[in-house]
Design an enzyme around this catalytic site. Structure first.
Site, PDB file in Angstrom:
ATOM      1  N   ASP A 287      -6.010   1.913  -3.406  1.00  0.00           N
ATOM      2  CA  ASP A 287      -7.275   1.651  -2.717  1.00  0.00           C
ATOM      3  C   ASP A 287      -7.725   2.845  -1.884  1.00  0.00           C
ATOM      4  O   ASP A 287      -8.740   2.776  -1.204  1.00  0.00           O
ATOM      5  CB  ASP A 287      -7.211   0.379  -1.868  1.00  0.00           C
ATOM      6  CG  ASP A 287      -6.278   0.486  -0.674  1.00  0.00           C
ATOM      7  OD1 ASP A 287      -5.512   1.469  -0.581  1.00  0.00           O
ATOM      8  OD2 ASP A 287      -6.308  -0.429   0.178  1.00  0.00           O
TER       9      ASP A 287
ATOM     10  N   ASP B 236      -2.543   6.051  -3.266  1.00  0.00           N
ATOM     11  CA  ASP B 236      -1.407   5.395  -2.631  1.00  0.00           C
ATOM     12  C   ASP B 236      -0.891   4.300  -3.557  1.00  0.00           C
ATOM     13  O   ASP B 236      -1.344   4.164  -4.697  1.00  0.00           O
ATOM     14  CB  ASP B 236      -1.794   4.846  -1.255  1.00  0.00           C
ATOM     15  CG  ASP B 236      -2.937   3.848  -1.327  1.00  0.00           C
ATOM     16  OD1 ASP B 236      -3.650   3.828  -2.344  1.00  0.00           O
ATOM     17  OD2 ASP B 236      -3.123   3.081  -0.363  1.00  0.00           O
TER      18      ASP B 236
ATOM     19  N   SER C 180       0.820  -1.204   0.000  1.00  0.00           N
ATOM     20  CA  SER C 180       0.000   0.000   0.000  1.00  0.00           C
ATOM     21  C   SER C 180       0.862   1.266   0.000  1.00  0.00           C
ATOM     22  O   SER C 180       1.626   1.498  -0.916  1.00  0.00           O
ATOM     23  CB  SER C 180      -0.952  -0.043   1.199  1.00  0.00           C
ATOM     24  OG  SER C 180      -1.884   0.990   1.148  1.00  0.00           O
TER      25      SER C 180
ATOM     26  N   ASP D  64      -1.199   1.109  -3.895  1.00  0.00           N
ATOM     27  CA  ASP D  64      -2.066   0.076  -4.481  1.00  0.00           C
ATOM     28  C   ASP D  64      -3.417   0.621  -4.906  1.00  0.00           C
ATOM     29  O   ASP D  64      -4.298  -0.139  -5.290  1.00  0.00           O
ATOM     30  CB  ASP D  64      -2.238  -1.102  -3.526  1.00  0.00           C
ATOM     31  CG  ASP D  64      -3.037  -0.762  -2.277  1.00  0.00           C
ATOM     32  OD1 ASP D  64      -3.045   0.420  -1.871  1.00  0.00           O
ATOM     33  OD2 ASP D  64      -3.635  -1.676  -1.678  1.00  0.00           O
TER      34      ASP D  64
END
Length: 447
Positions: free
Chosen positions: A247, A243, A104, A245
Site C-alpha cells: 500500500d 512494503d 504491512s 502489503d
C-alpha cells in the site's frame, strides 16, 4: 481487554498478542457490527478477505473467516493480494466489508487485521470502538443450518480484476522506461511487476519470491538502500520499493537518490494541476510531511491541508473536502479517483506515467521541492499516554522551537502501532536537526 485498534487496524506479534481466538472474535464482532450498518435486503452478506504471504496469515485468515461465517457472513477469500486490491475488490464484488490480514512493513513475526467498510473505505474510529465493544458481548451461539456463512475461494481472478483496474489510471504507455521494483517478498511480488509490464515498462523484479518467512527481511521500502544499489547495478531509469502489503511506494532516481512520499506527492500534484485534475488545487498531507514540500506547493499555487498521521485521516479529508490527491511521507499516496486507500502499485504507475509524459528523468521531476533536513528518532517508552503532557517534555519542546525559529519545526507524537514515541525535527542543516532531535529524545526517554 485494552484498546485493540491502532492507526491502521489491529496489529501485534502473531500467536502472542494477535492470536487465532482473538482473530475469530474480531471476525464475529466485525460481522455483527458492519452488516448491521448495511442494507443487505435479505441477501447473504459478504466479506472479502485477503492477506500478505507471512507465515501466520493462513492461520489468522482461517480463524477470522470462521468468526465471520459463524455470524452468517459469506467470506470471499482472495488469497495473497495487496491491501489496495482488497479495498478495490470489496467495492467491485459489492461486498459488505473487506479485511486484510497483514502487518504491512513490520517484521515477519508480526501480523495485523484491518477492516474496510462497503465501498472499500477504511473504518471510522467510532465503528472500530463499536467492534471492540461487541467483542465483549458476543453470544455463545449463532445462526444455524443454511444461515451459517460459507468460506468461498475467489482467488482465481481477483488479482486480474485489480490489475485491470489500476491499468486504466494512466494514459501514457511506459515503453522505454526501465524500472527495478523491490517487492519486499510481500503482497506486491506478483501484482506490481505484472502491472508495470502490462503498462509497457521494462521491469527488473527483486525480492519477489515470498516463502512465508522472508517478507520485509532486509528488503522493501524500509530498506531502501538495497534498491538504491540495484538501480545503479541495472542502469535503470528508476526504482520503486513497496512494503509487505503493497500500500506504499518509495522511489529511487537513476542516480541512486531516494524520492520519498512527499516528493512523489509534489510531483503528482504539479502534474495533476497542470492537467486540470487537482481539485481545488489542493493537496492533503499529514503533520509528518516535510516543510520543504509545503513551501514548494505554495510556490506552485497549490494549497496543502494537514491531517494527523494515517492514510485513513488523509482519505477522510479527501472525501470531506472533495479533493483528489493526498498521502504521507512514508509513501502512502491516495489518488481518490482510482483508490480508497494508499496504493503502491498505482502510485508507481502514475509516477512513471509522468516521466513518460514529460520525457524528464525522475531526478529532474523531484527537484520541484527541496527536502529540508529531517531527523526522526523512535524512542521506546513504557507508557505513550503520559509523554506529551510531561512538564520536562513540554519545556524541551518550547526550547527547541525557540532555537529553530522560522527555519524549522518540531513534532512529537506517539506511534499508532508500537510502544514508541516519535521525535521529529526539521532544520536548515542536518547537524542542527540531529542535535535538537537528540536532546528531545533524551528527555522523552527519561519520562
Amino acid at each position: 481487554m485494552g484498546k485493540l485498534f491502532g492507526t491502521d487496524g489491529v496489529r501485534g506479534l502473531a500467536n502472542k498478542k494477535l492470536t487465532a481466538p482473538l482473530a475469530m472474535k474480531l471476525g464475529a464482532a466485525a460481522a455483527r457490527v458492519l452488516v448491521s450498518k448495511e442494507e443487505v435486503g435479505g441477501r447473504r452478506p459478504t466479506a472479502v478477505v485477503g492477506r500478505d504471504p507471512r507465515v501466520s496469515g493462513e492461520m489468522l485468515t482461517a480463524a477470522l473467516s470462521a468468526g465471520m461465517a459463524s455470524q452468517g457472513v459469506d467470506v470471499l477469500d482472495v488469497g495473497v493480494i495487496p491491501t489496495p486490491a482488497v479495498a478495490f475488490l470489496t467495492d467491485d464484488f459489492g461486498a459488505d466489508m473487506g479485511v486484510m490480514i497483514s502487518a504491512s512493513h513490520n517484521p515477519m513475526p508480526d501480523n495485523g487485521i484491518k477492516f474496510f467498510a462497503a465501498g472499500g473505505r477504511k473504518l471510522q474510529d467510532d465503528v472500530e470502538d463499536e467492534i471492540e465493544a461487541t467483542m465483549l458481548e458476543l453470544p455463545e451461539t449463532g445462526p444455524t443450518g443454511a444461515a451459517i456463512g460459507r468460506i468461498l475461494d475467489e482467488s482465481s481472478d481477483a488479482l486480474e480484476r485489480y490489475l485491470a483496474h489500476v491499468g486504466t489510471a494512466i494514459n501514457h504507455p511506459l515503453d522505454g522506461i526501465r524500472v527495478v521494483v523491490d517487492c519486499a517478498n510481500g503482497a506486491a511480488s506478483t501484482a506490481a511487476p505484472e502491472a508495470y509490464r502490462q503498462a509497457g515498462a521494462d521491469v527488473v523484479a527483486i525480492h519477489s519470491r515470498p516463502n512465508s518467512f522472508n517478507i520485509n527481511d532486509g528488503v522493501g521500502s524500509t530498506h531502501i538502500e538495497v534498491l538504491q544499489k540495484a538501480v545503479l547495478e541495472h542502469q535503470a531509469d528508476l526504482g520503486l520499493a513497496h512494503d509487505g502489503d503493497a500500500d506504499r511506494c518509495l522511489a529511487v532516481d537513476s542516480e541512486g537518490n531516494v524520492v520519498d512520499g512527499d516528493q512523489i506527492m509534489a510531483i503528482l500534484a504539479v502534474a495533476m494541476k497542470e492537467n486540470g485534475e487537482l481539485k481545488q488545487n489542493t493537496l492533503v498531507a499529514t503533520v509528518m510531511s516535510n516543510l520543504g514540500m509545503k513551501l514548494a506547493m505554495r510556490a506552485n499555487g497549490i494549497k496543502v491541508l494537514e491531517t494527523q498521521v494515517g492514510d485513513r485521516y488523509v482519505l477522510a479529508e479527501l472525501l470531506a473536502s472533495d479533493l483528489s490527491l493526498g498521502g504521507e511521507q512514508s509513501g502512502h499516496v491516495i489518488i481518490s479517483e482510482h483508490a480508497t486507500t494508499g496504493d503502491g502499485t498505482l502510485t508507481g504507475l502514475t509516477l512513471m506515467a509522468r516521466m513518460a509524459q514529460t520525457g524528464k528523468p525522475l531526478s529532474e521531476l523531484a527537484s520541484v521541492m527541496t527536502v529540508l533536513p529531517q531527523t526522526l528518532i523512535n524512542v521506546p517508552v513504557a507508557d505513550k499516554s503520559v509523554i506529551a503532557d510531561d512538564e520536562r517534555v513540554v519545556e524541551a519542546i518550547a526550547k527547541a522551537e525557540e532555537d529553530l525559529g522560522d527555519a524549522g519545526r518540531v513534532l512529537l507524537r506517539p506511534s499508532g502501532t508500537e510502544e514508541l514515541f516519535r521525535v521529529m525535527v526539521e532544520a536548515a542543516d542536518p547537524g542542527t536537526a540531529r542535535r535538537i532531535a537528540g536532546k528531545l529524545a533524551a528527555v522523552v526517554a527519561e519520562v
